[in-house]
Scaffold this motif. Structure first.
Motif, PDB file in Angstrom:
ATOM      1  N   PHE A 227      56.331  29.912  12.534  1.00 53.36           N
ATOM      2  CA  PHE A 227      55.074  29.384  13.059  1.00 53.36           C
ATOM      3  C   PHE A 227      53.947  30.360  12.710  1.00 53.36           C
ATOM      4  CE2 PHE A 227      58.117  26.983  15.353  1.00 53.36           C
ATOM      5  CZ  PHE A 227      57.485  25.849  15.858  1.00 53.36           C
ATOM      6  N   PRO A 228      52.766  29.856  12.359  1.00 51.51           N
ATOM      7  CA  PRO A 228      51.664  30.750  11.981  1.00 51.51           C
ATOM      8  C   PRO A 228      51.138  31.545  13.174  1.00 51.51           C
ATOM      9  CG  PRO A 228      50.883  28.497  12.121  1.00 51.51           C
ATOM     10  CD  PRO A 228      52.370  28.442  12.280  1.00 51.51           C
ATOM     11  N   HIS A 229      50.633  32.745  12.880  1.00 56.82           N
ATOM     12  CA  HIS A 229      50.068  33.631  13.903  1.00 56.82           C
ATOM     13  C   HIS A 229      48.653  34.010  13.507  1.00 56.82           C
ATOM     14  CE1 HIS A 229      49.847  36.860  16.878  1.00 56.82           C
ATOM     15  NE2 HIS A 229      49.333  37.616  15.911  1.00 56.82           N
ATOM     16  N   PRO A 230      47.715  34.017  14.436  1.00 53.28           N
ATOM     17  CA  PRO A 230      47.856  33.638  15.839  1.00 53.28           C
ATOM     18  C   PRO A 230      47.517  32.166  16.054  1.00 53.28           C
ATOM     19  CG  PRO A 230      45.729  34.678  15.489  1.00 53.28           C
ATOM     20  CD  PRO A 230      46.410  34.636  14.150  1.00 53.28           C
ATOM     21  N   THR A 231      48.402  31.449  16.684  1.00 47.24           N
ATOM     22  CA  THR A 231      48.164  30.047  17.016  1.00 47.24           C
ATOM     23  C   THR A 231      48.768  29.727  18.375  1.00 47.24           C
ATOM     24  OG1 THR A 231      50.230  29.267  16.015  1.00 47.24           O
ATOM     25  CG2 THR A 231      48.274  29.325  14.584  1.00 47.24           C
ATOM     26  N   LEU A 232      48.298  28.648  18.951  1.00 51.97           N
ATOM     27  CA  LEU A 232      48.916  28.150  20.176  1.00 51.97           C
ATOM     28  C   LEU A 232      50.322  27.645  19.894  1.00 51.97           C
ATOM     29  CD1 LEU A 232      45.929  26.095  21.700  1.00 51.97           C
ATOM     30  CD2 LEU A 232      46.620  28.426  22.279  1.00 51.97           C
ATOM     31  N   SER A 233      50.557  27.180  18.665  1.00 53.97           N
ATOM     32  CA  SER A 233      51.854  26.601  18.327  1.00 53.97           C
ATOM     33  C   SER A 233      52.994  27.598  18.445  1.00 53.97           C
ATOM     34  CB  SER A 233      51.823  26.007  16.918  1.00 53.97           C
ATOM     35  OG  SER A 233      51.695  27.028  15.937  1.00 53.97           O
ATOM     36  N   GLU A 234      52.697  28.885  18.370  1.00 51.90           N
ATOM     37  CA  GLU A 234      53.743  29.898  18.524  1.00 51.90           C
ATOM     38  C   GLU A 234      54.483  29.753  19.861  1.00 51.90           C
ATOM     39  OE1 GLU A 234      52.581  34.042  16.791  1.00 51.90           O
ATOM     40  OE2 GLU A 234      50.743  33.082  17.516  1.00 51.90           O
TER      41      GLU A 234
ATOM     42  N   GLY B 200      48.492  35.284  22.264  1.00 48.78           N
ATOM     43  CA  GLY B 200      47.260  35.918  21.816  1.00 48.78           C
ATOM     44  C   GLY B 200      46.130  34.946  21.557  1.00 48.78           C
ATOM     45  N   LYS B 201      46.417  33.825  20.900  1.00 46.87           N
ATOM     46  CA  LYS B 201      45.361  32.854  20.588  1.00 46.87           C
ATOM     47  C   LYS B 201      44.784  32.260  21.867  1.00 46.87           C
ATOM     48  CE  LYS B 201      42.853  30.040  18.031  1.00 46.87           C
ATOM     49  NZ  LYS B 201      43.456  28.987  17.196  1.00 46.87           N
ATOM     50  N   ALA B 202      45.639  31.936  22.841  1.00 43.44           N
ATOM     51  CA  ALA B 202      45.167  31.359  24.102  1.00 43.44           C
ATOM     52  C   ALA B 202      44.262  32.341  24.834  1.00 43.44           C
ATOM     53  CB  ALA B 202      46.352  30.968  24.978  1.00 43.44           C
ATOM     54  N   ILE B 203      44.649  33.626  24.830  1.00 38.76           N
ATOM     55  CA  ILE B 203      43.840  34.648  25.494  1.00 38.76           C
ATOM     56  C   ILE B 203      42.503  34.797  24.786  1.00 38.76           C
ATOM     57  CG2 ILE B 203      43.708  37.102  26.061  1.00 38.76           C
ATOM     58  CD1 ILE B 203      46.795  37.034  26.326  1.00 38.76           C
ATOM     59  N   ALA B 204      42.526  34.807  23.448  1.00 34.02           N
ATOM     60  CA  ALA B 204      41.292  34.928  22.675  1.00 34.02           C
ATOM     61  C   ALA B 204      40.360  33.742  22.910  1.00 34.02           C
ATOM     62  CB  ALA B 204      41.627  35.056  21.190  1.00 34.02           C
ATOM     63  N   MET B 205      40.937  32.581  23.120  1.00 28.76           N
ATOM     64  CA  MET B 205      40.146  31.375  23.380  1.00 28.76           C
ATOM     65  C   MET B 205      39.595  31.325  24.797  1.00 28.76           C
ATOM     66  SD  MET B 205      42.607  28.510  21.607  1.00 28.76           S
ATOM     67  CE  MET B 205      41.723  27.141  22.370  1.00 28.76           C
TER      68      MET B 205
ATOM     69  N   SER C 236      54.496  30.909  28.762  1.00 31.52           N
ATOM     70  CA  SER C 236      53.186  30.819  29.401  1.00 31.52           C
ATOM     71  C   SER C 236      52.059  31.077  28.412  1.00 31.52           C
ATOM     72  CB  SER C 236      53.102  31.827  30.554  1.00 31.52           C
ATOM     73  OG  SER C 236      51.781  31.889  31.070  1.00 31.52           O
ATOM     74  N   PHE C 237      50.975  30.348  28.565  1.00 39.86           N
ATOM     75  CA  PHE C 237      49.774  30.577  27.763  1.00 39.86           C
ATOM     76  C   PHE C 237      49.262  32.004  27.954  1.00 39.86           C
ATOM     77  CE2 PHE C 237      49.967  26.265  26.841  1.00 39.86           C
ATOM     78  CZ  PHE C 237      48.845  25.771  26.187  1.00 39.86           C
TER      79      PHE C 237
ATOM     80  N   VAL D 145      51.359  21.785  29.434  1.00 44.82           N
ATOM     81  CA  VAL D 145      50.085  21.675  30.125  1.00 44.82           C
ATOM     82  C   VAL D 145      49.241  22.856  29.679  1.00 44.82           C
ATOM     83  CG1 VAL D 145      51.058  22.847  32.163  1.00 44.82           C
ATOM     84  CG2 VAL D 145      48.916  21.565  32.370  1.00 44.82           C
ATOM     85  N   GLY D 146      47.997  22.574  29.287  1.00 46.91           N
ATOM     86  CA  GLY D 146      47.124  23.631  28.807  1.00 46.91           C
ATOM     87  C   GLY D 146      46.211  23.147  27.704  1.00 46.91           C
ATOM     88  N   ALA D 147      45.456  24.065  27.138  1.00 50.70           N
ATOM     89  CA  ALA D 147      44.476  23.720  26.103  1.00 50.70           C
ATOM     90  C   ALA D 147      45.159  23.157  24.865  1.00 50.70           C
ATOM     91  CB  ALA D 147      43.661  24.957  25.727  1.00 50.70           C
ATOM     92  N   GLU D 148      44.633  22.043  24.370  1.00 45.74           N
ATOM     93  CA  GLU D 148      45.019  21.430  23.089  1.00 45.74           C
ATOM     94  C   GLU D 148      46.486  21.021  22.990  1.00 45.74           C
ATOM     95  OE1 GLU D 148      42.689  20.529  21.186  1.00 45.74           O
ATOM     96  OE2 GLU D 148      41.125  21.668  22.203  1.00 45.74           O
ATOM     97  N   VAL D 149      47.164  20.858  24.105  1.00 44.77           N
ATOM     98  CA  VAL D 149      48.580  20.477  24.015  1.00 44.77           C
ATOM     99  C   VAL D 149      48.757  19.063  23.479  1.00 44.77           C
ATOM    100  CG1 VAL D 149      49.313  22.082  25.811  1.00 44.77           C
ATOM    101  CG2 VAL D 149      48.692  19.735  26.448  1.00 44.77           C
TER     102      VAL D 149
END
Length: 486
Positions: free
Chosen positions: A463-470, A405-410, A400-401, A434-438
């Motif tokens: 995978f880099p942190h913090p990113t949505l890709s995680e 962390g990145k999704a919450i920060a955004m 889940s988004f 489904v979600g931002a920037e998918v």
């Protein structure tokens, strides 16, 4: 002969112009025929300008929620629809000019007019097309034909590739009139902002316009015949997207059908059959988004015996039709009707013509699909239902988004990443988001599928942190009971 080529491509959409470029790169003398706009529907009236509109709607949405980010805006946010539309048109014009530059750079002749196949390349001879005056304009406004380009006449080529694309499908009794009943053409360039809209169809086109007009302030109702919106998507992802769209105020009616419409001078009433009853909705405009159909008519296919089926040209894995020397790629050659599929088909077709050993048939199971509504939806491969129907014993992972962390920060913490694996082999069968920037994230899974990456390799990828890709990795870990952050 001056009018003789190795390859002629009919249609300059993404599939057509990319095919022409690859053809020229391979040393073929190449020409492309176009009757309206370089770049076709996608660059001028589809993929690109709609994303410009959706970007405006997104900025408007964020502005209206500035306080959620600790910001205060003095005064209200107002949209000037003429300026919104003009920005979208300027984006298209820039890319249209870019295609023209690419044609010159690659020494591809551009022939302006309507092409008709008149002869196939038989017994080693040349195929032939006749280019005539433009008699029917699909897209408005019409661009002036550039000076110094080729036009009406007879042209020959050993290989003729049909890339004529598709147009909006219409339903009897609900035909678009350009004023009250719109296709995506009219929906892209409204002169005034409608206060209410009925969208007929919930595929990518319908949902994107529903999202745009709702964010711009219109009351929106979506009518879909199938049990779920975005019917090609995974049911779980579709259901999540529906809830989010309904939260933003879009009314969605599934297993419903617009049976007839009535018009006044400036409104349209839709009669909707649902649950055995008929409901009427009156709105300023109705958008017909019930799919598209291939442009196969009046280009000489029937006379030459080219096989068509369900409104599309029938081809083999290399783009060849049943008639020697005639090929088809892109929307006119059938589903999935996506620009990136058309481009890849065209490259494969012309590389096979050139005899390249590296040419491989297109695996349609690995073609990603994207819908740029808010929230975005993206997918590749099999849905959970289709994987089960195909007989796979599967593992399914979710993330889940709201745990990223990145999704919450955004401020974008509503979404899901879902992965489906073959339990026996670890093969990635499908990925759905489904979600931002998918729409930007999905390509990571597409690459993984093309490289035949297993779950173990994905789990050991950093995978880099913090990113949505995680979330992509976490979804894989979840499928195997090893999720770390949920």
């Amino acid at each position: 002969m001056a009018n003789s080529y190795d390859v002629i491509v009919i249609g300059s959409g993404p599939g057509g112009y990319v095919t022409a470029i690859r053809s020229a790169q391979l040393g073929f003398k190449t020409a492309i025929v176009e009757r309206e706009h370089l770049g076709g529907i996608c660059l001028n009236w589809g993929c690109i300008p709609t994303k410009a509109l959706l970007r405006t709607a997104e900025i408007k949405h964020f502005s209206e929620h500035a306080k959620d980010y600790g910001l205060k805006l003095n005064g209200s946010i107002e949209a000037d629809i003429k300026d919104v539309v003009q920005r979208s048109r300027n984006v298209s014009a820039r890319l249209n000019a870019g295609v023209g530059y690419l044609m010159k750079k690659n020494k591809i002749d551009v022939i302006w007019g309507e092409a008709k196949l008149t002869k196939a390349a038989t017994d080693g001879g040349l195929g032939e097309i006749v280019v005539g005056k433009i008699t029917k304009k699909i897209m408005q406004p019409q661009n002036p034909v550039p000076k110094g380009t080729l036009g009406e006449g007879t042209y020959q080529a050993k290989h003729i590739i049909v890339a004529t694309g598709a147009r909006p499908r219409t339903l009897p009794g609900i035909e678009p009139d350009g004023k009250l009943v719109w296709t995506y053409f009219e929906a892209m360039v409204p002169e005034t902002m409608p206060k209410s809209i009925v969208v007929m169809g919930s595929g990518a086109i319908g949902i994107e316009f529903a999202s745009f007009y709702r964010d711009m302030g219109a009351e929106v109702t979506v009518v879909e015949m199938m049990p779920q919106i975005m019917p090609v998507e995974d049911a779980e992802i579709s259901a999540f997207a529906r809830k989010q769209l309904e939260k933003k105020g879009i009314r969605i009616l599934t297993e419903a059908k617009v049976s007839k419409i009535e018009k006044t001078s400036n409104s349209v009433t839709a009669h909707i059959d649902i649950n055995g009853k008929t409901e009427t909705i009156t709105a300023d405009r109705l958008i017909s988004a019930v799919g598209v159909q291939g442009n196969i008519e009046n280009i000489g296919l029937e006379a030459l015996g080219v096989k068509t089926e369900r409104g599309c040209v029938v081809i083999d894995e290399w783009g060849r039709t049943n008639v020697p020397g005639i090929y088809a790629i892109g929307d006119v050659a059938g589903a999935p009707m996506l620009a990136h599929k058309a481009e890849e088909e065209g490259v494969i077709c012309v590389e096979h013509i050139a005899g390249l050993e590296t040419a491989e048939p297109l695996d349609k199971k690995k073609i990603p699909g994207c819908t740029y509504c808010t929230p975005q939806v993206a997918s590749v491969g099999l849905t959970e239902a289709k994987a089960k129907a195909a007989g796979y014993d599967i593992r399914v992972g979710h993330f889940s988004f709201s745990a990223n962390g990145k999704a919450i920060a955004m401020g974008e913490d509503q979404g899901i990443v879902k992965t489906i694996f073959d339990k026996k082999t670890g093969q990635l069968l499908g990925a759905h988001m489904v979600g931002a920037e998918v729409t930007e994230l999905i390509e990571g899974f597409v690459v993984a599928m093309n490289l035949e990456t297993t779950e173990e390799e994905l789990m050991h990828t950093v995978f880099p942190h913090p990113t949505l890709s995680e979330m992509m990795k976490e979804s894989v870990l979840d499928a195997y009971g090893q999720v770390l952050n949920a």
